[in-house]
Design an enzyme around this catalytic site. Sequence first.
Site, PDB file in Angstrom:
ATOM      1  N   ASP A 165      94.247  40.980  45.369  1.00 50.13           N
ATOM      2  CA  ASP A 165      95.126  39.829  45.131  1.00 50.13           C
ATOM      3  C   ASP A 165      96.120  40.130  44.011  1.00 50.13           C
ATOM      4  OD1 ASP A 165      94.038  38.146  47.085  1.00 50.13           O
ATOM      5  OD2 ASP A 165      92.317  37.727  45.801  1.00 50.13           O
TER       6      ASP A 165
ATOM      7  N   ASP B 146      88.573  51.523  50.589  1.00 49.87           N
ATOM      8  CA  ASP B 146      87.363  51.409  51.407  1.00 49.87           C
ATOM      9  C   ASP B 146      87.457  52.235  52.689  1.00 49.87           C
ATOM     10  OD1 ASP B 146      88.693  49.520  53.459  1.00 49.87           O
ATOM     11  OD2 ASP B 146      88.956  48.444  51.575  1.00 49.87           O
TER      12      ASP B 146
ATOM     13  N   PRO C 256      95.264  44.186  37.728  1.00 43.33           N
ATOM     14  CA  PRO C 256      95.979  45.433  38.008  1.00 43.33           C
ATOM     15  C   PRO C 256      96.771  45.376  39.320  1.00 43.33           C
ATOM     16  CG  PRO C 256      93.577  45.793  37.930  1.00 43.33           C
ATOM     17  CD  PRO C 256      93.812  44.344  37.650  1.00 43.33           C
TER      18      PRO C 256
ATOM     19  N   GLN D 241      87.890  48.280  37.182  1.00 44.95           N
ATOM     20  CA  GLN D 241      87.341  47.010  37.668  1.00 44.95           C
ATOM     21  C   GLN D 241      85.816  47.061  37.784  1.00 44.95           C
ATOM     22  OE1 GLN D 241      89.337  46.666  41.479  1.00 44.95           O
ATOM     23  NE2 GLN D 241      88.957  48.813  41.902  1.00 44.95           N
TER      24      GLN D 241
ATOM     25  N   ASP E 187      98.298  55.760  40.452  1.00 48.90           N
ATOM     26  CA  ASP E 187      98.905  54.437  40.491  1.00 48.90           C
ATOM     27  C   ASP E 187      99.977  54.421  41.605  1.00 48.90           C
ATOM     28  OD1 ASP E 187      99.732  51.823  39.032  1.00 48.90           O
ATOM     29  OD2 ASP E 187     101.584  52.967  39.256  1.00 48.90           O
ATOM     30  N   GLY E 188      99.890  53.443  42.482  1.00 44.28           N
ATOM     31  CA  GLY E 188     100.783  53.400  43.646  1.00 44.28           C
ATOM     32  C   GLY E 188     102.257  53.369  43.274  1.00 44.28           C
TER      33      GLY E 188
ATOM     34  N   GLU F 205      95.107  55.652  46.052  1.00 42.83           N
ATOM     35  CA  GLU F 205      94.164  54.635  45.556  1.00 42.83           C
ATOM     36  C   GLU F 205      93.967  54.898  44.062  1.00 42.83           C
ATOM     37  OE1 GLU F 205      91.967  51.867  46.594  1.00 42.83           O
ATOM     38  OE2 GLU F 205      91.739  52.056  44.428  1.00 42.83           O
TER      39      GLU F 205
ATOM     40  N   ASP G  17      97.576  47.964  51.114  1.00 39.54           N
ATOM     41  CA  ASP G  17      96.283  47.311  51.360  1.00 39.54           C
ATOM     42  C   ASP G  17      95.688  46.990  49.996  1.00 39.54           C
ATOM     43  OD1 ASP G  17      93.828  46.487  52.157  1.00 39.54           O
ATOM     44  OD2 ASP G  17      93.208  48.396  53.022  1.00 39.54           O
TER      45      ASP G  17
HETATM   46  N1  SPD Z   1      91.868  37.764  48.883  1.00 36.99           N
HETATM   47  C1  SPD Z   1      91.429  39.020  49.395  1.00 36.99           C
HETATM   48  C2  SPD Z   1      92.496  40.012  49.498  1.00 36.99           C
HETATM   49  C3  SPD Z   1      91.930  41.374  49.780  1.00 36.99           C
HETATM   50  C4  SPD Z   1      92.812  42.167  50.619  1.00 36.99           C
HETATM   51  N2  SPD Z   1      92.519  43.570  50.621  1.00 36.99           N
HETATM   52  C5  SPD Z   1      91.230  43.925  50.977  1.00 36.99           C
HETATM   53  C6  SPD Z   1      91.042  45.375  51.110  1.00 36.99           C
HETATM   54  C7  SPD Z   1      90.405  45.716  52.383  1.00 36.99           C
HETATM   55  N3  SPD Z   1      90.703  47.023  52.799  1.00 36.99           N
END
Ligand code: SPD
Length: 281
Positions: free
Chosen positions: A163, A91, A167, A36, A142-143, A111, A160
């Site tokens: 959208d 993150d 991927p 990405q 890959d999860g 991740e 977590d």
């Molecule tokens: N539309 C935003 C969706 C993002 C959700 N995950 C964000 C990762 C933060 N740890």
Amino acid sequence: MSQIDLWFGEQYGRENGRYLNIKLDNVLEKIVSPFQEIYVVNSPAFGKVLINDGVVMLTEADEAGYHEMIAHVPLCSHPEPREVLVIGGGDGGTVRELLKHPQVKRVDICEIDGMVIEICRKHFPNLANSFSHEKVHIYLEDGAKFLTTRKGQYDVIIVDSTDPIGPGATLFTEQFYRSISSSLKEDGIAVSQMESIFWHTEFIQNTFLYLKKIFPITTYYYTMVPTYPSGMIGFSFCSKKYHPIEDFIVERAEEIPDLRYYHSELHRAAFQLPSFAKNIF
Ligand code: SPD
């Protein structure tokens, strides 16, 4: 001298005539990973912002509302959350919150994109320093594939994710949730990022059709995040045994240090949905 105003708005949803704009000061870093395009930018209203493939992942100003709710709701609903897996979450914000629970003995994070972790260690140390904790084990995989190697192992799994586009789409399939269920212990809980009841009603409805076939307890709760589309985002709560309200461990919620958003009354309130959304689930 001319001045250039920089504004950012997410494309996802724009075709439906809705578009949130955030004013930007300057770009701190841009990298293109194998997965990405990742930006870290400064914004006058929200501090540093992480944007992956044009989607706001977090801002310094409002990340607590997301990370505290995705982590503490399941952790305060399970009597012994020892082994926890986070899928996505590069993150570090979700891991930071999980580590506030002394019951947690091990956090695995899976991740797919190691460059997210690197860029967040540099620009968001308040979140990504959590990766240096001795309880944390990082897997750059890959999860969906990772889950096939971990059967009956986790008390809690947290997805977590970004959208359900590109991927991230594989993390929103029936097959993926069947794998999640197999990787949980027999009383495990899974919580996943599940979009906005205002903007993604049909998507959520369709997802819950298969979640209900897999888990005996399924419900939805939400949090407020001003920089996410529609200003809120929800989570699916799927459980094999424990109910998030009936089995809520209030005393544990009241002992969590350094909270900006979550508290025990909000834990219960987050499951109370507006009338139009009550019948979605
Ligand atoms: N539309 C935003 C969706 C993002 C959700 N995950 C964000 C990762 C933060 N740890």
